[in-house]
Design a protein around this motif. Structure first.
Motif: not given
Length: 382
Positions: A48, A322, A324, A327, A358, A360-361
């Motif tokens: 990331y 979590d 996610t 995001l 992740l 995509s973070h």
């Protein structure tokens, strides 16, 4: 190709480490009362971060793991970016260095992840693996990790403690048989039921290597350790008790016999049913939680189990936002982080995510999480 990053000279002297300035993580992991919860993040050094991706442009993944200067640089990157917000560093390496050391080829395939070109398929394949006491040396095969730890310990300058880690035997066995990631782990689980003797032999051999590797990591400079049982949740409670728990307990017991004061954490992802067993039947100091369990409920269960068996020690909990949620927008991250801290309550805990960062973070979303932990946990301790 060599990295274009300006890397300093390495230092492999294990006798003159800088004095530790921030010992919040270590005090908490040892059960001491602290002014706030320490915070770090699994995979806090990784894909990331644009600065990590810049290293990877010119260097294959396992080359970064094997080059002490590169591994140190990547370990330090989040400490620089989030100056003053992280309370621990974790050495940049990978759980699959153990299968590599034991003789299996492991590739890191872009966009796919780890790949074993020639995985274990039948019990007869165990003959391909190195065996302690039969010409196989953990220290020889994995000395590059030790050198990275020693160099990083110096480079940290005492900012925060340095964590070492290994993958747990069941998780490593699953990769070694599946040949990579899997949705069902059907090949690995088939060994448990069709070849239980061979499965236990493999698990025991991996546990031997993991324990010796962790002992070597402490000697090289690691100040705390974590064992990742990433595939724990793929086992039923009975199978976890048979094929995971005994080897987790064995690893912790062997390391503690040599380094009783070095804090050890176990992360058995998905095995919320095993909290009581992990607390009472192993000597881990910290149990890391994923996001599938409420921290208050976990604390109650652990305390009740330890009281019932008169376990004469404390167990600290770690986790468990979590990943996610990072995001989401900043307000959501702050609100959910504060909620997490409240759920852990005033009892000792180490703030972390419920799994790793992740690719995509957005790095700035992690900053929001770290700041929110500092704010929320300090309020709870007042």
């Amino acid at each position: 190709m060599a990295s274009s990053i300006d890397l300093p000279a390495v230092n492999f002297d294990t006798t003159g480490f800088p004095a530790l300035k921030n010992d919040l993580y270590l005090r908490t992991a040892r059960g001491e009362k602290t002014e706030r919860a320490p915070v770090w993040c699994m995979r806090q050094a990784g894909r990331y971060l644009p600065e990590f991706r810049a290293i990877r442009v010119e260097n294959e993944f396992f080359k970064v793991c094997r080059d002490p200067a590169l591994a140190t640089e990547v370990t330090l990157q989040p400490l620089r970016r989030y100056a003053g917000l992280l309370d621990a560093a974790i050495i940049f390496s990978d759980i699959l260095v153990i299968p590599q050391a034991m003789g299996l080829e492991v590739q890191m395939v872009p966009g796919k992840g780890p790949h074993f070109p020639d995985p274990l398929r039948t019990p007869s394949d165990l003959s391909r693996l190195g065996d302690l006491g039969a010409g196989f040396s953990v220290d020889d095969e994995l000395g590059y990790v030790y050198r990275a730890l020693t160099n990083t310990r110096h480079a940290l300058g005492g900012q925060v403690p340095l964590l070492g880690f290994v993958g747990a035997p069941w998780t490593l066995m699953a990769y070694m048989i599946e040949g990579g990631g899997s949705r069902t782990l059907a090949l690995a689980k088939a060994w448990l039921f069709a070849h239980p003797t061979a499965a236990h032999e493999l698990l025991a051999r991996v546990a031997d290597v993991a324990a010796q590797f962790l002992i070597g990591q402490v000697r090289a400079g690691a100040q705390a350790l974590q064992v990742f049982e990433s595939w724990a949740g793929e086992l039923s409670p009975r199978d976890f008790a048979d094929f995971s728990l005994p080897y987790l307990a064995l690893i912790a017991k062997r390391v503690k016999a040599v380094f009783p004061d070095v804090p050890m954490t176990v992360f058995a992802k998905g095995a919320h049913y095993a909290l009581e067993l992990l607390a009472t039947e192993t000597c881990f100091d910290v149990i890391s939680l994923d996001w599938s369990i409420d921290p208050a409920a976990a604390r109650e269960r652990v305390d009740k189990a330890m009281a019932a068996q008169a376990v004469p020690r404390s167990v600290v909990l770690q986790g468990n936002l979590d990943p996610t949620i990072l995001l989401g927008d900043e307000q959501t991250i702050r609100e959910r982080t504060a909620e997490m801290c409240r759920s852990f309550g005033p009892a000792l805990h180490i703030a972390n995510l419920g799994h790793g960062m992740l690719p995509s973070h957005d790095p700035e979303r992690l900053r929001v999480f770290l700041e929110a932990v500092h704010e929320s946990s300090a309020q709870l301790r007042r």
